[in-house]
Design an enzyme around this catalytic site. Structure first.
Site, PDB file in Angstrom:
ATOM      1  N   CYS A  99      14.184   9.806   9.613  1.00 41.14           N
ATOM      2  CA  CYS A  99      13.030   9.443   8.802  1.00 41.14           C
ATOM      3  C   CYS A  99      13.140   7.988   8.342  1.00 41.14           C
ATOM      4  O   CYS A  99      14.234   7.505   8.019  1.00 41.14           O
ATOM      5  CB  CYS A  99      12.957  10.382   7.598  1.00 41.14           C
ATOM      6  SG  CYS A  99      11.708   9.929   6.372  1.00 41.14           S
ATOM      7  N   CYS A 102      13.530   6.273   3.575  1.00 42.13           N
ATOM      8  CA  CYS A 102      14.613   5.804   2.705  1.00 42.13           C
ATOM      9  C   CYS A 102      15.447   4.759   3.426  1.00 42.13           C
ATOM     10  O   CYS A 102      15.822   4.944   4.588  1.00 42.13           O
ATOM     11  CB  CYS A 102      15.502   6.970   2.272  1.00 42.13           C
ATOM     12  SG  CYS A 102      14.683   8.135   1.158  1.00 42.13           S
ATOM     13  N   GLN A 247       1.644   5.235 -11.081  1.00 46.33           N
ATOM     14  CA  GLN A 247       3.044   4.997 -10.728  1.00 46.33           C
ATOM     15  C   GLN A 247       3.694   6.286 -10.210  1.00 46.33           C
ATOM     16  O   GLN A 247       3.557   7.342 -10.827  1.00 46.33           O
ATOM     17  CB  GLN A 247       3.817   4.484 -11.941  1.00 46.33           C
ATOM     18  CG  GLN A 247       3.458   3.063 -12.339  1.00 46.33           C
ATOM     19  CD  GLN A 247       4.015   2.015 -11.401  1.00 46.33           C
ATOM     20  OE1 GLN A 247       4.992   2.253 -10.689  1.00 46.33           O
ATOM     21  NE2 GLN A 247       3.400   0.850 -11.389  1.00 46.33           N
ATOM     22  N   GLU A 300     -11.529  -3.906 -12.361  1.00 44.53           N
ATOM     23  CA  GLU A 300     -11.042  -3.028 -11.290  1.00 44.53           C
ATOM     24  C   GLU A 300     -12.151  -2.893 -10.239  1.00 44.53           C
ATOM     25  O   GLU A 300     -13.333  -2.804 -10.582  1.00 44.53           O
ATOM     26  CB  GLU A 300     -10.670  -1.656 -11.856  1.00 44.53           C
ATOM     27  CG  GLU A 300     -10.330  -0.596 -10.832  1.00 44.53           C
ATOM     28  CD  GLU A 300      -9.180  -0.975  -9.931  1.00 44.53           C
ATOM     29  OE1 GLU A 300      -9.345  -0.847  -8.708  1.00 44.53           O
ATOM     30  OE2 GLU A 300      -8.123  -1.403 -10.452  1.00 44.53           O
ATOM     31  N   CYS A 385       5.310  -5.000  -7.122  1.00 46.49           N
ATOM     32  CA  CYS A 385       6.222  -4.137  -6.363  1.00 46.49           C
ATOM     33  C   CYS A 385       6.719  -4.824  -5.107  1.00 46.49           C
ATOM     34  O   CYS A 385       7.301  -4.171  -4.235  1.00 46.49           O
ATOM     35  CB  CYS A 385       5.538  -2.810  -6.007  1.00 46.49           C
ATOM     36  SG  CYS A 385       4.063  -3.006  -4.985  1.00 46.49           S
TER      37      CYS A 385
END
Length: 430
Positions: A99, A102, A247, A300, A385
């Site tokens: 995968c 990670c 989040q 927004e 981020c």
């Protein structure tokens, strides 16, 4: 991979195996290796290989997975000499060919945070010319870096079974239960069902209320899809569209709201901007801080988020939400007397035109006159981020007469290379 050049394609092909000594970690979950620095028989002058599943200081046997005109990518298939920070990945699919979700399961949590801190510092130095000591802070709400992710989008194959993609691939890996997924996500059982014709099945959960939504994309099948979830943060409830942004780490919203307040130091009666405001989390806490004698303007573009923000702020009428592209809205209304602003843009960062509006009163490295500065923003909190786009934007702010006054980093995405940062910006003379 910023600042690295070389030529790999002339001497390497996919499937080649190299013994490499691994150097520093870089943005994206890679470590850098240069075969010529080892005195290797290959002696490929200037070559750079970006290696996954390795740690700085290790000697590995790596299989080349991609070559370009500038560099090669590889997976560490065997660890010849391991770093002391190496651990056994808790997930059997966190391996070469497994995968791609990670990046750092093979590193201890303290080592992961140290790597992320070094990468942030590296991006600031290389892109923005800023030297800044960085510490990545853990967040509450996960167990050993697992069980934290409250939104997971599973890909669905032609056989109707769901899984997660391999790294840099559209091949689906049948992972069973994802170990970084929140237990409420796992409880939806997406990988234990068939989703004929669907492209993906996305699970979003609200740990504070136990609510869950399953959104199916394609295939004509409806998921368990309430129109919104009730998330809890900063001591209150927030309505968030099931497909909307929140989040993904359970501890992030609380910690970030506290950090934003500390960065901006709002005072009663001030006017604040919340740009890319989503469901209005920061606008809500700023409205409480400036009080009814102040004002908050949120901007927004997403219609569902605008509806949620207006609902969430209905008890603080001095907080108003404007719908539209942030740069276009501010081009029309200017700063509207605001003295503080919080920015939480997408991963791509800020438009140059928006930075120009926010830094009105400064120009090309020259500080504003005292009167002009008093009429403009005094502090900006920038939530990001992506360390690379953050560093790029900090460099742009610097050219407009603003400086980095502080930076906090949070491990909001354990086991991955992602990290959440909060930069505090002030005018040069501030």
């Amino acid at each position: 991979m910023d600042g690295v050049t070389g030529s790999a394609s002339a001497t390497l092909t996919v499937g080649d195996v190299l013994d490499l000594t691994v150097g520093e970690a870089v943005h994206g979950g890679w470590c850098v290796a240069r075969p010529d620095e080892m005195g290797s028989a290959d002696q490929r002058a200037g070559m750079v290989v970006f290696v996954r599943h390795a740690l700085p200081g290790e000697r590995v046997r790596a299989v080349i997975t991609q070559t370009t005109a500038r560099f090669a990518r590889a997976d560490a298939s065997e660890i010849i000499m391991q770093a002391p920070e190496r651990v056994s990945p808790p997930c059997p699919y966190a391996r070469p060919g497994g995968c791609g979700g990670c990046d750092w399961q093979h590193a201890s949590l303290p080592a992961q945070r140290e790597i992320k801190a070094l990468v942030i510092g590296q991006q600031l130095r290389r892109i923005a010319g800023i030297e800044h000591q960085v510490t990545v802070e853990p967040l509450p709400g996960d167990s050993g870096g697992l069980g934290w992710r409250t939104r997971v989008r599973f890909a669905v194959g032609r056989d109707g079974l769901a899984g997660l993609y391999k790294h840099r691939s559209h091949e689906i890996v049948r992972v069973g239960d994802c170990l970084i997924a929140h237990p409420l996500v796992t409880g939806a059982g997406v990988t234990r069902q068939r989703w004929p014709g669907a492209r993906s099945a996305e699970v979003a959960v609200a740990p504070g209320t136990g609510e869950r939504a399953v959104l199916v994309h394609g295939g004509g099948r409806r998921g368990t899809n309430p129109p919104f979830l009730i998330q809890r943060a900063a001591g209150r409830d927030w309505r968030v569209a099931a497909a909307g942004f929140w989040q993904v780490h359970p501890g992030a919203a609380d910690v970030l709201t506290e950090a934003v307040l500390a960065a901006l130091r709002p005072e009663p009666g001030e006017t604040a901007l919340d740009l890319f405001c989503g469901a209005g989390l920061f606008a809500g806490i700023l409205a409480d801080a400036v009080g009814p004698d102040g004002a908050v303007i949120g901007v927004e573009q997403d219609p569902a988020a605008v509806r949620d923000a207006r609902h969430n702020l209905r008890s603080t009428p001095w907080a108003r939400i404007r719908r539209g592209d942030v740069a276009e809205v501010l081009d029309r209304i200017g700063l509207s007397g605001a003295s503080i602003a919080v920015l939480d843009p997408p991963r791509t960062g800020l438009d140059r035109s928006l930075i120009e509006v926010l830094t009105a009163g400064t120009s090309a490295g020259q500080p504003a006159s005292p009167g002009a500065r008093a009429a403009g923003l005094r502090r900006i909190a920038y939530v990001s981020c992506d360390p690379a786009t953050l560093a790029r934007d900090l460099a742009a702010f610097g050219r407009r007469g603003w400086r980095l006054a502080g930076l906090r980093a949070f491990d909001a995405f354990p086991m991955t290379h992602h990290v959440e940062c909060l930069a505090t910006l002030v005018p040069e003379a501030g």
